[in-house]
Design a protein around this motif. Sequence first.
Motif: not given
Length: 135
Positions: A42-61
């Motif tokens: 999804s384009a909107s989900v990809q926007y949120v993902s890019k804005a938060l950053g993959s490093r941040f998201l992987i850190g949360v995971a």
Amino acid sequence: MPKSWDDIVKDLDGRIEEVSTLARATALGMLALIWGLLFSDSASVQYVSKALGSRFLIGVAASCVVILLFDFLQYAAGYLSTKQAFDRAVNGESYYDMSTVAYQARTWFFWLKQALVVGTVLTFVIAVLRLVAAR
């Protein structure tokens, strides 16, 4: 109405189990959310993902995985502590030795798990709110 000691202990055990279940469910839910953010088309989900950053998201995971590890270690230490009390039983009576490493580890892992859940969720929510406010 006053409660008996046994009722209080039973209530406390139930609350500890409920809090642990909630922490486990929160960590698993956050893992699923992060997975969706990282791998959605999804384009909107990809926007949120890019804005938060993959490093941040992987850190949360990673934090969620550590929460689940602490949950397991809490129960493993609890098993060892109970086994030690069982092995010490005389005439069907025993006690928990609160000075043992297993007993203390059970308590430490419980509180570390709770602190990490609160910290992880707050960090994620604040990051999302900052993203929404910036938009």
